[in-house]
Design a protein around this motif. Structure first.
Motif, mmCIF file in Angstrom:
data_model
loop_
_atom_site.group_PDB
_atom_site.id
_atom_site.type_symbol
_atom_site.label_atom_id
_atom_site.label_comp_id
_atom_site.label_asym_id
_atom_site.label_seq_id
_atom_site.Cartn_x
_atom_site.Cartn_y
_atom_site.Cartn_z
ATOM 1 N N THR A 1 -4.845 -54.715 -59.284
ATOM 2 C CA THR A 1 -4.215 -55.944 -59.737
ATOM 3 C C THR A 1 -3.195 -55.583 -60.809
ATOM 4 O O THR A 1 -3.131 -54.440 -61.259
ATOM 5 C CB THR A 1 -5.263 -56.938 -60.278
ATOM 6 N N THR B 1 -2.204 -59.743 -65.156
ATOM 7 C CA THR B 1 -3.337 -60.486 -64.592
ATOM 8 C C THR B 1 -4.644 -60.042 -65.218
ATOM 9 O O THR B 1 -5.498 -60.864 -65.584
ATOM 10 C CB THR B 1 -3.394 -60.295 -63.070
ATOM 11 N N GLN C 1 -4.964 -61.311 -68.796
ATOM 12 C CA GLN C 1 -5.383 -62.712 -68.824
ATOM 13 C C GLN C 1 -6.868 -62.854 -68.522
ATOM 14 O O GLN C 1 -7.564 -63.687 -69.121
ATOM 15 C CB GLN C 1 -4.556 -63.529 -67.825
ATOM 16 N N ARG C 2 -7.360 -62.030 -67.605
ATOM 17 C CA ARG C 2 -8.785 -62.068 -67.277
ATOM 18 C C ARG C 2 -9.619 -61.718 -68.503
ATOM 19 O O ARG C 2 -10.651 -62.354 -68.781
ATOM 20 C CB ARG C 2 -9.069 -61.086 -66.130
#
Length: 406
Positions: free
Chosen positions: A148, A152, A155-156
């Motif tokens: 990924t 991303t 943010q996770r």
């Protein structure tokens, strides 16, 4: 002055062994995950310069924790504009800032492990948070491992930390009545970390080492939990034969691997660890899987494999963790123990149930059993189906080779 290479090696070793402890201690004191990570990074950066001048300290972990705590105190003092910041600063200033060299550093990692792996967090977030806070992987490294983007993954991680605060997830080891349920969530995360790195084709073999490292940590922190030892034993036994899993980019089945090239020191450690787990007399799925791996690892050759014992262990595993994949593996063991027709009957039942539709190992397993039974045309059809579904190039090359042999 200490030689630069010696300092870099000492800092690298300390990073691997102490990162999680330093971060966990600061989180325990301040409750601020980002502050803890930032100040831990500062402490390791400071070590490079200070240890070169003053020498590597006798207890690197104590030095790093004290330095990180000083950094946190300075940061909070500069930023103390709100009540929460003032409370954090008060906690840090009340806590002793220097470690007594005769005392043990209190180990906060157990609380950190259970918080990172709390069931209230989505499973991918648990894995990412564990790798970031306990193993010290960068956001970019974690993103690459899980295919990924770095934004991303960032943010996770942000959402996971926010969820811990907003949901009031406690920073503690769960009480005794909740420990078995919560421990299973921790073990699942560590096993996924290991498996993510176990496939050489992924190019992230270091993750397998991180999984083993974290499992060793958990065993030290929970010495009376047999499933933690069972998971560590399973990892060690699988890792012992990893180098033989592929040859020139082609999958090599367990039956065809050169057992003389397995890591027999890891096998011995894995078997001893499993024995320690079994001695605690509370069986579980990881212990059973480790026992299956031990049956393979300790057989002098493929012909000496104790297939009846493996079939019995898969039956036991199905009681702990019912799964059509477990049933498929049991079918193979039954075929080898009782005859091809018995195994094929179980595989056909699974195919008719539809529970493994789209799973490449179902037609691949059927193809292998048909090949052993001399039914080559049927086997070829199944190999072709498995080839269409195979997820890795190593497996596709293996299936193509089998197909060409037919």
């Amino acid at each position: 002055m200490t030689a630069p290479d010696e300092v870099r090696a000492a800092v690298a070793a300390a990073y691997r062994d102490e990162w999680g402890q330093v971060v966990a201690t600061l989180i325990g004191l301040t409750g601020d995950w980002d502050l803890a990570e930032d100040c831990a990074q500062d402490a390791f950066a400071a070590a490079l310069a200070t240890w070169a001048r003053d020498g590597v300290p006798a207890r690197p972990g104590a030095w790093l924790t004290t330095t990180a705590r000083h950094r946190a105190t300075d940061r909070l003092r500069r930023d103390a504009t709100g009540a929460a910041k003032l409370r954090q600063l008060a906690v840090l200033e009340r806590a002793p800032l220097e470690w007594d060299d005769r005392a043990e550093i209190p180990d906060e990692r157990l609380r950190l492990i259970f918080t990172c792996c709390h069931p209230a967090l989505p499973f991918p977030a648990r894995v990412a948070l564990t790798l970031r806070t306990l193993a010290g992987l960068t956001t970019g490294e974690i993103a690459k491992a899980f295919l990924t983007s770095e934004p991303t993954m960032a943010q996770r991680l942000v959402r996971a930390k926010r969820k811990i605060v907003e949901a009031g997830i406690p920073y503690r080891v769960p009480p005794a009545e909740l420990l078995p349920q919560r421990l299973s969530a921790v073990l699942a995360v560590l096993y996924l970390v290991f498996n993510q790195g176990y496939d050489e084709e992924d190019g992230h073999r270091a993750l397998a080492a991180e999984g083993i490292h974290l499992a060793r940590t958990l065993v030290r922190l929970l010495p009376a939990e047999p499933e933690a030892r069972g998971l560590l034993a399973l990892m060690l036994l699988l890792e012992a034969r990893r180098a033989q899993r592929t040859d020139d980019g082609v999958l090599v089945t367990l039956e065809d691997q050169d057992r003389s090239q397995w890591d027999h020191a890891l096998i011995a450690e894995g078997v001893a660890t499993l024995d320690e787990a079994l001695a605690l007399r509370r069986s579980g799925p990881y212990q059973v899987q480790a026992a299956i791996a031990a049956c393979h690892a300790t057989a002098r050759d493929a012909a000496a494999t104790d297939w009846p014992q493996i079939a019995a262990l898969y039956t036991q595993l199905a009681r702990f963790a019912p799964s059509p994949v477990v049933d498929l593996n049991r079918a193979v063991a039954v075929a080898m123990a009782e005859g091809i027709s018995a195994g094929l009957a179980l595989v056909d039942d699974l195919a008719e149930s539809g529970t493994l539709d789209g799973y490449h190992l179902l037609p691949a397993t059927r193809a292998d059993l048909l090949r052993r039974d001399g039914r080559f045309a049927e086997a070829a059809t199944c190999y072709e189906e498995a080839l269409r579904l195979a997820p890795t190039e190593a497996e596709r090359r293996y299936l193509l080779r089998r197909l060409s042999e037919l």
